[in-house]
Motif scaffolding. Sequence first.
Motif, short mmCIF file in Angstrom:
data_model
loop_
_atom_site.label_atom_id
_atom_site.label_comp_id
_atom_site.label_asym_id
_atom_site.label_seq_id
_atom_site.Cartn_x
_atom_site.Cartn_y
_atom_site.Cartn_z
N GLU A 51 0.79 -1.24 0.00
CA GLU A 51 0.00 0.00 0.00
C GLU A 51 0.82 1.28 0.00
OE1 GLU A 51 -2.78 -0.19 3.21
OE2 GLU A 51 -3.67 -2.08 2.54
N VAL A 52 2.05 1.20 0.51
CA VAL A 52 2.86 2.42 0.63
C VAL A 52 4.02 2.43 -0.36
CG1 VAL A 52 4.32 3.79 2.18
CG2 VAL A 52 2.26 2.67 3.06
N MET A 53 4.74 1.29 -0.47
CA MET A 53 5.94 1.27 -1.30
C MET A 53 5.64 1.00 -2.77
SD MET A 53 8.50 -0.78 1.32
CE MET A 53 10.01 -0.30 0.46
N ALA A 54 4.80 0.02 -3.05
CA ALA A 54 4.55 -0.37 -4.44
C ALA A 54 3.98 0.76 -5.31
CB ALA A 54 3.64 -1.60 -4.49
N PRO A 55 3.04 1.56 -4.81
CA PRO A 55 2.50 2.63 -5.65
C PRO A 55 3.54 3.65 -6.09
CG PRO A 55 1.02 2.20 -3.81
CD PRO A 55 2.29 1.44 -3.53
N VAL A 59 6.70 5.82 -9.99
CA VAL A 59 7.05 7.22 -9.75
C VAL A 59 8.56 7.38 -9.64
CG1 VAL A 59 6.86 9.14 -8.11
CG2 VAL A 59 4.87 7.70 -8.58
N GLY A 60 9.18 6.51 -8.85
CA GLY A 60 10.63 6.58 -8.68
C GLY A 60 11.37 6.34 -9.98
N ASP A 61 10.86 5.42 -10.80
CA ASP A 61 11.51 5.12 -12.08
C ASP A 61 11.43 6.30 -13.02
OD1 ASP A 61 12.78 3.17 -13.87
OD2 ASP A 61 10.90 3.27 -15.00
N SER A 118 11.70 -5.35 -1.65
CA SER A 118 12.36 -5.41 -2.95
C SER A 118 11.37 -5.67 -4.07
CB SER A 118 13.42 -6.52 -2.94
OG SER A 118 14.43 -6.26 -2.00
N GLY A 119 10.36 -6.49 -3.82
CA GLY A 119 9.35 -6.75 -4.83
C GLY A 119 8.46 -5.54 -5.07
N ALA A 120 8.17 -4.81 -4.00
CA ALA A 120 7.28 -3.66 -4.10
C ALA A 120 7.98 -2.46 -4.72
CB ALA A 120 6.76 -3.29 -2.72
N ASN A 121 9.22 -2.20 -4.31
CA ASN A 121 9.92 -1.00 -4.77
C ASN A 121 11.40 -1.16 -4.46
OD1 ASN A 121 10.92 1.66 -5.16
ND2 ASN A 121 8.93 2.55 -4.65
#
Length: 597
Positions: A51-55, A59-61, A118-121
């Motif tokens: 809910e926090v990292m994956a979204p 964006v980071g990429d 790592s899987g999320a972000n």
Amino acid sequence: MPSYRAPVEDVLFLLNDVLGFHRHDNLPGFADASPDVVEAVLAEGGKLAEEVMAPLNRVGDQEGCTRNADGCVTTPKGFKAAYDAYAQGGWMGLSVPEAFGGQGLPHTLNTAMQEFASGANLALGMYPGLTQGAIAALLVHGSEEQKKTYVPKMVEGAWTGTMNLTEPHCGTDLGLLKTKAVPNGDGSYSLTGTKIFISAGEHDLSENIVHLVIARIEGAPAGTKGISLFVVPKFLVNPDGSVGERNGVSCGSIEHKMGIHGNSTCVMNYDGARGWLVGEENRGLNAMFVMMNEARLAVGVQGLGQSEVAYQNAVAYAKDRLQGRALTGAKAPDKAADPIIVHPDVRRTLMQIRAFNEAARALALWTALQSDILHRSQDAKERQAADDQLGLMTPVVKGVLTDKGFENAVMAQQMFGGHGYIEEWGMSQFVRDARIAMIYEGANGIQAMDLIGRKLPRDGGRAMMAFLGEVQTFIKDHNEDEVLKAFTGPLQAALNDLQGATMWFMQNAFAKPDNAGAGATDYMHLLGLVAMGYMWARIAKAAAARKQEDAGSAERMDGKLVTGRFFMERVLPETALRLTRIKAGADSTMALPVEAF
């Protein structure tokens, strides 16, 4: 928009049913990790990842990190709030001793959380991951004053950590480093030099960054024997523990990278920066290897994390994408075409990734459990056995899981056809992000050479003999089990290949070392295949038992048994190919003169 679901249920099955996690409740920290606590911790960790990292992954990429005119770095939008949520949730200190503000829980749980992050972000997860590695190094080799000064703040997340090894002219061969340290006469040193490829070297997530830097003290011996380790904070620390004036360390630039754009990979300039010796003078690599070994296991888990998230999105697409008809007749006659998941080659691809993911997760958690036993057991014999297996499997976890993680990300991308090549679908990022894991913390060819040159012959081959013996005993004990015959037979064949390769090296590598070098990567993967085959045999045993005890889990356990059979039939036989390559030796590999290339 790509999605991610943390494999909480699978981790719980591995811990509770396969690995016997709670048999170690006599060890410090394990008693506090009751089944209810473990389930709650993993559920909350999975929720944070989902809910926090994956979204923020995309964006980071897209945004990347930005170096400002003053040399400071701004991370992508949302990263600071997500990092704060990670730190405030206590995840940084999950397995750190309570005396330093941590929760003192088993490292095995932290390994599971590292996969979720790592899987999320991957890019965002690296900031706390590097900090945890720096904490580990300071706890083992730092002075009491250094531990007191830095570790609680890092556990809190107020400060982060880095590892500074690589220089423009030296990567693997650290003996060539030029960064120098000059004593100041007050117990501190002035460090001058340039480091490159420094992950999380400069950013806006924490109020201070604690750099662990290797350098050579003036007059020290040449090569690796003259390397020392220093703690060099971005801001000096006042006597009361507060942040003081800026130190002489700065970010010269941000590297333009293929992936992990959300992590600030920096060129770091040290201009008379004040640092303090960690551990003994000229014994810096010993101290740094604590962090490096932690990082190598974590990077292996990164490979798994990217393989898992790529698989999840490929499955979702394959169930939805309509193309062609099944070879055996229409499966969705009410639609214009069948979903591509009906096609055998699509199934083969997805099953190959899935079979790897489940076995690799078991191997990573099993290896993490050895680390817990090593650091927490009071039994010297038990600690030695755990240390042996940890040393043997560290290059395998790092090398095999990242090689296959990248390969699987590419295969998952292939499921999307042309859409996999289009950025908005997100599969390109998984491929690009997964690629770095094969390179950093020791390129995978180095991992293979470490396995062959150091880990395999160490203590007369004791670790390998113990592993071979453990697998052979499992096969012998379960050979007559009707359910497990589909696993023990192929596992025995693979084990024979591993024994054959080991014997071939013993007979042919001492007289001609190039034979070992030419076959090292194949041997690393051969060992990895046998280790994952062993994990699948144990998973199958646990799945069959769970199925009998709990009828409600039958469908899920049957899925594991089928996936395991696929691994045994379609993946594990690769050991024979690896053995053939190893036995080919180095003659053709080394025959061409350099000028012919």
